[in-house]
Design a protein around this motif. Structure first.
Motif, short mmCIF file in Angstrom:
data_model
loop_
_atom_site.label_atom_id
_atom_site.label_comp_id
_atom_site.label_asym_id
_atom_site.label_seq_id
_atom_site.Cartn_x
_atom_site.Cartn_y
_atom_site.Cartn_z
N SER A 14 38.34 28.90 47.42
CA SER A 14 38.17 29.43 46.06
C SER A 14 36.95 30.35 45.99
CB SER A 14 38.02 28.29 45.06
OG SER A 14 39.20 27.53 44.97
N ALA A 15 35.88 29.92 46.64
CA ALA A 15 34.65 30.72 46.63
C ALA A 15 34.85 32.05 47.33
CB ALA A 15 33.51 29.94 47.29
N GLN A 16 35.53 32.02 48.47
CA GLN A 16 35.76 33.25 49.24
C GLN A 16 36.71 34.20 48.51
OE1 GLN A 16 34.51 34.35 52.24
NE2 GLN A 16 33.10 32.61 52.33
N LEU A 17 37.81 33.67 48.03
CA LEU A 17 38.80 34.52 47.37
C LEU A 17 38.31 35.04 46.03
CD1 LEU A 17 42.06 32.48 48.13
CD2 LEU A 17 41.19 34.49 49.32
N GLY A 18 37.45 34.25 45.38
CA GLY A 18 36.93 34.63 44.07
C GLY A 18 36.04 35.86 44.10
N GLN A 19 35.60 36.26 45.29
CA GLN A 19 34.73 37.43 45.41
C GLN A 19 35.52 38.74 45.54
OE1 GLN A 19 31.87 36.87 48.61
NE2 GLN A 19 31.72 34.69 48.20
N LEU A 20 36.82 38.64 45.65
CA LEU A 20 37.64 39.82 45.91
C LEU A 20 38.15 40.45 44.63
CD1 LEU A 20 39.66 38.30 48.87
CD2 LEU A 20 37.66 39.79 49.00
N SER A 21 38.25 41.77 44.63
CA SER A 21 38.65 42.48 43.42
C SER A 21 40.15 42.48 43.20
CB SER A 21 38.15 43.94 43.50
OG SER A 21 38.70 44.60 44.63
N ASP A 22 40.93 42.22 44.28
CA ASP A 22 42.39 42.30 44.13
C ASP A 22 43.06 40.94 44.11
OD1 ASP A 22 41.78 41.82 46.81
OD2 ASP A 22 43.62 42.78 47.52
N ILE A 23 42.27 39.86 44.12
CA ILE A 23 42.83 38.51 44.13
C ILE A 23 42.19 37.66 43.04
CG2 ILE A 23 43.02 36.35 45.44
CD1 ILE A 23 43.33 37.99 47.96
N SER A 24 43.01 36.90 42.34
CA SER A 24 42.52 35.99 41.32
C SER A 24 43.03 34.58 41.61
CB SER A 24 43.01 36.43 39.94
OG SER A 24 42.69 35.47 38.95
N VAL A 25 42.13 33.63 41.78
CA VAL A 25 42.52 32.24 42.02
C VAL A 25 42.80 31.59 40.67
CG1 VAL A 25 41.87 30.01 42.97
CG2 VAL A 25 41.16 32.12 44.12
N VAL A 26 44.06 31.30 40.40
CA VAL A 26 44.44 30.75 39.10
C VAL A 26 44.36 29.22 39.07
CG1 VAL A 26 45.92 32.70 38.58
CG2 VAL A 26 46.88 30.71 39.73
N GLY A 27 44.18 28.62 40.24
CA GLY A 27 44.05 27.16 40.28
C GLY A 27 44.00 26.64 41.70
N SER A 28 43.29 25.53 41.89
CA SER A 28 43.26 24.86 43.20
C SER A 28 43.61 23.40 42.96
CB SER A 28 41.88 25.01 43.86
OG SER A 28 40.86 24.50 43.03
N PHE A 29 44.48 22.84 43.81
CA PHE A 29 45.06 21.54 43.55
C PHE A 29 45.03 20.65 44.80
CE2 PHE A 29 47.03 24.93 41.15
CZ PHE A 29 46.84 24.50 39.84
N GLU A 30 44.75 19.38 44.58
CA GLU A 30 44.73 18.41 45.67
C GLU A 30 46.05 17.67 45.81
OE1 GLU A 30 41.28 15.83 45.75
OE2 GLU A 30 40.11 17.33 44.64
N SER A 31 46.95 17.84 44.83
CA SER A 31 48.24 17.16 44.89
C SER A 31 49.35 18.09 44.42
CB SER A 31 48.24 15.90 44.01
OG SER A 31 48.27 16.24 42.64
#
Length: 229
Positions: free
Chosen positions: A25-42
């Motif tokens: 999430s931290a890595q992808l969140g720095q990119l201008s063309d990608i948006s992390v809409v959620g991260s899930f453990e299940s």
């Protein structure tokens, strides 16, 4: 899934390791063309969000926790319920057999967990564009495996999971015993081998099949086909 050039790729993450989710999430969140809409453990938490929010690409671990549905059935279910969702599988089992199984089950891409971050980003962007992405380490071998499967299908034959991997005779006999309900100690006694040897052969077979636990073995038992008879 029609991605517009002025809109970021909406990515969801599924992994049962919180540290992995945090890092991605931290890595992808720095990119201008990608948006992390959620991260899930299940998978259950993921499904709740997928029913109410649009996601372009799901980046998912192939082997989740012991209480989770196995990777193959999860992929098939996601493909059935969310046909517009593109799926990139990230796995510690980076081999042609596991890759072929995930692709045939509905994934658009497959990449190993040892891959570099720029390779993961390439994979996400490629999958978002509805193009197949396969880990470069196994791409050639996977292509051969998929061609064989296609040829079998054309002949009316169905390749089983066990036929897509190279299990040694001893690894296979250990799997048979596990499926018959035998513990490692009992198998060792049966074949007059050490517990360590049996455990090593069992784990080697699991790695080749892309599974980690006895529960996952029983879940994919039907995929072993005629070899388990």
């Amino acid at each position: 899934m029609n991605l517009e050039t002025d809109r970021r790729i909406r990515v969801a993450l599924l992994d049962d390791h919180p540290v992995v989710l945090f890092g991605l999430s931290a890595q992808l969140g720095q990119l201008s063309d990608i948006s992390v809409v959620g991260s899930f453990e299940s998978s259950r938490a993921l499904l709740v969000v997928l029913t109410s929010q649009e996601v372009d690409v799901l980046v998912m671990d192939y082997s989740l926790g012991p209480k989770e549905i196995d990777g193959v059935n999860l992929l098939r279910m996601l493909r059935l319920r969310f046909p517009k969702l593109e799926i990139l599988v990230v796995s510690g089992y980076c081999n042609p057999a596991t890759a072929a199984l995930t692709i045939r089950s509905g994934a658009r891409g497959f990449i190993g967990k040892i891959s570099l971050m720029h390779e993961l980003l390439d994979a996400i962007r490629t999958v978002a564009a509805r193009q197949r992405y396969v880990d470069k380490v196994i791409a050639y071998e996977l292509d051969l495996a998929l061609k064989k499967v296609a040829a079998d299908d054309d002949r009316g034959e169905t390749a089983t999971l066990a036929e897509q991997v190279s299990l040694s005779p001893r690894e296979w006999e250990v799997l048979r015993c596990v499926l018959d309900g035998m513990a490692v100690t009992s198998i060792a006694t049966k074949f007059s081998r050490s517990v360590t040897t049996i455990s090593t052969q069992k784990q080697a077979a699991y790695r080749k099949l892309g599974i980690r636990t006895d529960a996952e073995l029983f879940k994919v038992q039907h995929s072993l086909g005629r070899m388990y008879q």
